[in-house]
Design a protein around this motif. Structure first.
Motif, PDB file in Angstrom:
ATOM      1  N   TYR A   1      -5.820 -10.980  -7.778  1.00 54.95           N
ATOM      2  CA  TYR A   1      -6.454 -11.448  -6.538  1.00 54.95           C
ATOM      3  C   TYR A   1      -6.060 -10.535  -5.380  1.00 54.95           C
ATOM      4  N   ILE A   2      -7.033 -10.177  -4.572  1.00 55.38           N
ATOM      5  CA  ILE A   2      -6.754  -9.507  -3.303  1.00 55.38           C
ATOM      6  C   ILE A   2      -6.728 -10.581  -2.223  1.00 55.38           C
ATOM      7  N   LEU A   3      -5.634 -10.684  -1.482  1.00 53.75           N
ATOM      8  CA  LEU A   3      -5.499 -11.697  -0.446  1.00 53.75           C
ATOM      9  C   LEU A   3      -5.866 -11.119   0.919  1.00 53.75           C
ATOM     10  N   PRO A   4      -6.380 -11.954   1.831  1.00 60.06           N
ATOM     11  CA  PRO A   4      -6.580 -11.477   3.208  1.00 60.06           C
ATOM     12  C   PRO A   4      -5.246 -10.990   3.770  1.00 60.06           C
ATOM     13  N   ALA A   5      -5.256  -9.872   4.447  1.00 63.86           N
ATOM     14  CA  ALA A   5      -4.012  -9.277   4.933  1.00 63.86           C
ATOM     15  C   ALA A   5      -4.191  -8.771   6.355  1.00 63.86           C
ATOM     16  N   PRO A   6      -3.118  -8.774   7.152  1.00 65.48           N
ATOM     17  CA  PRO A   6      -3.205  -8.204   8.498  1.00 65.48           C
ATOM     18  C   PRO A   6      -3.594  -6.725   8.439  1.00 65.48           C
ATOM     19  N   GLU A   7      -4.078  -6.225   9.526  1.00 64.90           N
ATOM     20  CA  GLU A   7      -4.476  -4.819   9.587  1.00 64.90           C
ATOM     21  C   GLU A   7      -3.290  -3.924   9.231  1.00 64.90           C
ATOM     22  N   GLY A   8      -3.536  -2.962   8.348  1.00 62.61           N
ATOM     23  CA  GLY A   8      -2.474  -2.056   7.924  1.00 62.61           C
ATOM     24  C   GLY A   8      -1.710  -2.534   6.710  1.00 62.61           C
ATOM     25  N   PHE A   9      -2.049  -3.737   6.203  1.00 63.54           N
ATOM     26  CA  PHE A   9      -1.385  -4.286   5.025  1.00 63.54           C
ATOM     27  C   PHE A   9      -2.380  -4.385   3.862  1.00 63.54           C
ATOM     28  N   CYS A  10      -1.861  -4.382   2.649  1.00 63.60           N
ATOM     29  CA  CYS A  10      -2.624  -4.716   1.447  1.00 63.60           C
ATOM     30  C   CYS A  10      -1.763  -5.678   0.641  1.00 63.60           C
TER      31      CYS A  10
ATOM     32  N   VAL B   1       2.083  -1.514   2.770  1.00 58.44           N
ATOM     33  CA  VAL B   1       1.778  -1.229   4.167  1.00 58.44           C
ATOM     34  C   VAL B   1       1.394   0.241   4.253  1.00 58.44           C
ATOM     35  N   ILE B   2       0.443   0.541   5.118  1.00 57.22           N
ATOM     36  CA  ILE B   2      -0.010   1.916   5.247  1.00 57.22           C
ATOM     37  C   ILE B   2       1.057   2.703   5.994  1.00 57.22           C
ATOM     38  N   SER B   3       1.359   3.903   5.499  1.00 56.77           N
ATOM     39  CA  SER B   3       2.481   4.669   6.059  1.00 56.77           C
ATOM     40  C   SER B   3       2.210   5.105   7.481  1.00 56.77           C
ATOM     41  N   SER B   4       1.011   5.603   7.742  1.00 52.96           N
ATOM     42  CA  SER B   4       0.653   6.002   9.103  1.00 52.96           C
ATOM     43  C   SER B   4      -0.857   6.085   9.200  1.00 52.96           C
ATOM     44  N   ALA B   5      -1.418   5.282  10.073  1.00 50.17           N
ATOM     45  CA  ALA B   5      -2.877   5.280  10.233  1.00 50.17           C
ATOM     46  C   ALA B   5      -3.362   6.573  10.872  1.00 50.17           C
ATOM     47  N   LEU B   6      -2.429   7.371  11.412  1.00 47.57           N
ATOM     48  CA  LEU B   6      -2.808   8.607  12.098  1.00 47.57           C
ATOM     49  C   LEU B   6      -3.004   9.765  11.130  1.00 47.57           C
TER      50      LEU B   6
END
Length: 375
Positions: free
Chosen positions: A231-240, A265-270
């Motif tokens: 299952y993929i759960l709803p996650a805050p922005e930048g999270f999986c 968590v995404i390492s860096s959105a930049l």
């Protein structure tokens, strides 16, 4: 015309997509006739069998390798045989022969030459599975009984937008695991979960077969089962956040729910190609003080939900302020994608008897002294 040996090799029943020859149990009452035939090597040049050898002193089963004309190239002598009882699993890997005994021991036979034979094989003691003997690696899990590489595994992971199901079964067990479609930027998570579930199912299958061959004549035997989904759960922005959740039955009155949580968590959105980094509860909770507060809020919720008849000591043991108790902590988003709180789940038996069932509690982030969106 194609040579007969090559035609046979093409239809030798190779399991999965692995370059191995046929594999089978021998010596088991009730095993289908297919499992009594000689097993063709991947190159179609040799046959592997486990016949009963009759002698004046005693009868015994012997690993036997012949060419396609039936000429014996190797046959175990009585002192290196496996008797006439018990179950033995044979498999080719290239020109190496693996022998797995139901007692839990593994042997391999490697090709060699002698002064009188250009091609024969010699038996090498191996020991227990997953060890290494004289530099020879342990047999791959898919060569061991019943676990032939997950029959339902796709040759490649399907595109992210396609759902698929992996099925497998063996002597005394079956497994099914469903994978839903995912967003293209989260496609990395399915191979991660597939690889971990393969290991779980391999150990499960071997344990099930050990039990099956001990109790197969018991009319009360019921197949062991793993039945689950990702299952993929709803996650805050930048999270999986994803769950591998399954029901597992290994005999007895009922099965049990199992799960593994995957938080990234995404390492860096930049970055042009940002990396996803797996994190644990310690990366979500500020410190041990916040953990104590979180635990107190969860315990209060569970006390009120389960009522005065609940086992207080059991509840405190399962939901008290330890990092292990909160290993399933999930960050929850609000409608804008900001962090709004945490959810924690407990499986059956973790905070009470089986009759209490699994439990889940949501704690708004404001009760932890944080503002919405504050990581």
């Amino acid at each position: 015309m194609l040579p007969v040996a090559l035609i046979i090799a093409l239809f030798a029943g190779t399991p999965g997509s692995f370059p191995v020859g046929d594999t089978a149990w021998f010596g088991s009452p009730g095993v289908s006739p297919r499992h009594s035939k000689a097993l063709l090597s991947p190159d179609g040049l040799y046959r592997l069998s486990f016949p009963v050898i009759f002698s004046d002193s005693s009868n015994y089963r012997a690993v036997t390798i012949t060419d396609t004309k039936g000429n014996i190239l190797h046959q175990d002598s009585r002192e290196f045989s496996f008797g006439t009882r018990g179950d033995v699993y044979l498999a080719w890997e290239g020109e190496i022969v693996w022998v797995y005994c139901s007692a839990g021991w593994v042997y391999f036979y490697e090709p060699c030459e002698t002064r009188t034979q250009d091609r024969t094989w010699r038996q090498c003691s191996y020991g227990e599975p997953q060890q290494v003997f004289q530099g020879v690696p342990a047999p791959p899990p898919w060569l061991l009984p019943g676990y032939n590489g997950m029959h339902g595994d796709p040759d490649e992971t399907p595109p992210a937008h396609e759902a698929f199901t992996v099925n497998d079964s063996g002597h005394g067990w079956w497994c099914r695991f469903e994978y839903p479609p995912v967003q293209s930027d989260l496609a990395f998570i399915r191979p991660v979960i597939m690889n971990e579930m393969r290991l779980i199912e391999a150990g499960f299958a071997r344990a099930a077969e050990d039990e099956f061959y001990q109790w197969r004549d018991d009319p009360g035997w019921t197949d062991w089962v793993i039945d689950g989904s990702m299952y993929i759960l709803p996650a805050p922005e930048g999270f999986c956040t994803a769950f591998a959740s399954w029901w597992e039955y290994t005999g007895g009155a009922h099965g049990n729910d199992r799960s593994t949580l995957y938080r990234y968590v995404i390492s860096s959105a930049l970055c042009p190609d940002p990396d996803w980094v797996r994190i644990g509860t310690r990366e979500l909770i500020a410190d041990s003080t916040e953990l104590v507060l979180l635990s107190a809020l969860v315990l209060d919720t569970l006390f009120r939900r389960l009522g005065p008849e609940c086992d207080v000591d059991w509840l405190r043991q399962g939901a008290g302020p330890t990092w292990d108790n909160y290993s399933n902590l999930v960050p929850v988003p609000d409608s804008t994608g900001a962090l709004t709180g945490f959810s924690v789940s407990f499986s059956s038996y973790e905070v009470g008897p089986y009759s209490s069932g699994p439990q889940a509690v949501f704690i708004p982030i404001g009760l932890l002294g944080r503002q919405a969106g504050q990581h």
